[in-house]
Scaffold this motif. Structure first.
Motif, mmCIF file in Angstrom:
data_model
loop_
_atom_site.group_PDB
_atom_site.id
_atom_site.type_symbol
_atom_site.label_atom_id
_atom_site.label_comp_id
_atom_site.label_asym_id
_atom_site.label_seq_id
_atom_site.Cartn_x
_atom_site.Cartn_y
_atom_site.Cartn_z
ATOM 1 N N GLY A 140 -2.414 -1.860 -0.369
ATOM 2 C CA GLY A 140 -3.006 -1.067 -1.452
ATOM 3 C C GLY A 140 -2.060 0.300 -1.355
ATOM 4 O O GLY A 140 -1.699 0.850 -2.110
ATOM 5 N N ARG A 141 -2.318 0.930 -0.084
ATOM 6 C CA ARG A 141 -1.616 2.158 0.019
ATOM 7 C C ARG A 141 -0.109 2.149 -0.262
ATOM 8 O O ARG A 141 0.406 3.155 -0.862
ATOM 9 C CB ARG A 141 -1.927 2.600 1.360
ATOM 10 C CG ARG A 141 -3.064 3.012 1.788
ATOM 11 C CD ARG A 141 -3.523 3.766 3.065
ATOM 12 N NE ARG A 141 -2.921 2.760 4.133
ATOM 13 C CZ ARG A 141 -3.903 1.954 4.601
ATOM 14 N NH1 ARG A 141 -5.101 1.775 4.171
ATOM 15 N NH2 ARG A 141 -3.359 1.312 5.770
ATOM 16 N N LEU A 142 0.680 0.978 0.018
ATOM 17 C CA LEU A 142 2.113 0.908 -0.117
ATOM 18 C C LEU A 142 2.457 0.872 -1.582
ATOM 19 O O LEU A 142 3.125 1.573 -2.183
ATOM 20 C CB LEU A 142 2.458 -0.473 0.430
ATOM 21 C CG LEU A 142 3.911 -0.773 0.069
ATOM 22 C CD1 LEU A 142 5.175 0.123 0.615
ATOM 23 C CD2 LEU A 142 4.229 -2.150 0.667
ATOM 24 N N TYR A 143 1.496 0.066 -2.269
ATOM 25 C CA TYR A 143 1.719 0.120 -3.839
ATOM 26 C C TYR A 143 1.462 1.480 -4.600
ATOM 27 O O TYR A 143 2.262 1.759 -5.391
ATOM 28 C CB TYR A 143 0.763 -1.184 -4.471
ATOM 29 C CG TYR A 143 0.916 -2.462 -3.766
ATOM 30 C CD1 TYR A 143 2.356 -2.840 -3.406
ATOM 31 C CD2 TYR A 143 0.093 -3.410 -3.535
ATOM 32 C CE1 TYR A 143 2.489 -4.091 -2.759
ATOM 33 C CE2 TYR A 143 0.130 -4.382 -3.015
ATOM 34 C CZ TYR A 143 1.567 -4.801 -2.531
ATOM 35 O OH TYR A 143 1.636 -6.237 -2.002
ATOM 36 N N GLU A 144 0.437 2.108 -4.036
ATOM 37 C CA GLU A 144 0.136 3.289 -4.643
ATOM 38 C C GLU A 144 1.225 4.331 -4.480
ATOM 39 O O GLU A 144 1.671 5.073 -5.078
ATOM 40 C CB GLU A 144 -1.196 4.091 -4.064
ATOM 41 C CG GLU A 144 -2.434 3.075 -4.684
ATOM 42 C CD GLU A 144 -3.819 3.773 -3.821
ATOM 43 O OE1 GLU A 144 -3.401 4.497 -2.675
ATOM 44 O OE2 GLU A 144 -4.843 3.354 -4.396
#
Length: 348
Positions: free
Chosen positions: A321-325
């Motif tokens: 999720g942090r990567l996509y953000e």
């Protein structure tokens, strides 16, 4: 009377309803039913008949035994399907999936309950047949969460299916953040891969079908509920009419092993769906996931796609999720998977 309220509480005895199995000829009616129900239940999807034909002919699915179709006056008003994975998940449990839809105007008349009775029984039987003596769980979609501040029991809030599942002993097992990014104005990066001289990031070709399946099996071996897709089903997904290989990506080492991948499709016009994203465990930490996603987003923008979307396990410990953000994705909505254990019948 033609009102849904006139249906009996025991729909199996209602002479106005015909209970059969789905057939390939139901593809168009099934697409129309799901599209109408999704609009009522808060999903912004349009289901195509071609997608339903691919689903109804999925290897390992026996429509005569594994599905139920409910018709009224020749109109398909509801359906259900049971589908059990061919391999257990990482915890050795069997994933017994059930899916179904009842037309909004025919709900609260006992049809959904009866469909659940039939699909749960079939899923339990398939689980016992394919994976004797293994623990098994029934799983179903619980729909989307109500927007912040909205009454969860109102239309657009807590959905009919979710309420029915909870009444039958299902509980929320997982949440999924559905994330989107606008492509045309996005500042899409060209990230570097650590030790990247021996890694090539390209659009996959036909020869990458099986290597990508093996990479996916390795990448998701430690993910909640994941099972290894059999080659026959993987081939259907890989070659689907919505598949977009030019906007998909694979990262290859010098020996041709797929280290990371994006498998993309166009399920809605001008929206690229990043259906599967993964990196082999031994290749993590090198920026490979960022590189394959960025390549797919750039290819999509160049091809005129307006938006890209994906789903991520909200409780995942991988940091996806942090990567996509960091790439510019934002959460659009949250959906849920519901689950309950299959209790073996004594003496069965």
């Amino acid at each position: 009377m033609t009102s849904a309220d006139s249906l009996t509480r025991d729909p199996s005895t209602d002479s106005r309803l015909t209970w059969t199995s789905l057939t390939l000829g139901d593809a168009e009616a099934l697409a129309a039913l799901i599209t109408r129900a999704d609009a009522h239940d808060g999903f912004e999807e349009v289901t195509e008949a071609a997608s339903m034909r691919e689903w109804l002919t999925m290897p390992g699915l026996d429509l005569a035994a594994d599905s139920v179709a409910v018709r009224r006056g020749g109109e398909l008003i509801a359906f259900g399907i049971a589908d059990v994975a061919t391999s257990p998940d990482r915890e050795g449990r069997v994933r017994a999936g059930i899916a179904g839809v009842v037309a909004p105007e025919h709900r609260r008349c006992g049809i959904g309950t009866r469909i659940l009775d039939l699909t749960e029984a079939r899923a339990a039987a398939l689980a016992a047949e394919r994976h004797p003596d293994r623990p098994a769980h029934l799983r179903a979609s619980g729909g989307v969460d109500a927007p912040a501040g909205q009454d969860p029991t109102s239309p657009g809030g807590k959905r009919d299916a979710r309420a029915l599942l909870e009444l039958r002993g299902y509980a929320r097992a997982r949440s999924w953040s559905e994330m989107t990014i606008a492509l045309q104005d996005a500042d899409l990066p060209v990230p570097e891969i650590a030790g990247g001289d021996d890694v090539e990031v390209i659009a996959p070709g036909p020869d990458h079908q099986e290597p990508t399946r093996l990479a996916h099996a390795a990448a998701f071996a430690d993910h909640w509920g994941s099972t290894t897709p059999p080659p026959e089903r993987w081939a259907v997904w890989w070659n689907s009419h919505t598949a977009r290989p030019q906007q998909s990506s694979v990262a290859l080492d010098q020996g041709g092993t797929v280290l990371g991948y994006v498998v993309a499709s166009e399920d809605k016009p001008s929206v690229l769906h990043l259906a599967l994203v993964g990196t082999r465990p031994e290749a993590r930490g090198r920026g490979i996931a960022r590189a394959v996603i960025a390549r797919s987003l750039r290819a999509a923008a160049e091809a005129g796609f307006e938006t890209a979307e994906l789903e991520v396990d909200t409780e995942s410990l991988t940091g996806a999720g942090r990567l996509y953000e960091s790439l510019g994705f934002t959460v659009h909505r949250v959906s849920a998977t519901y689950q309950k254990p299959i209790i073996p019948t004594p003496g069965a």
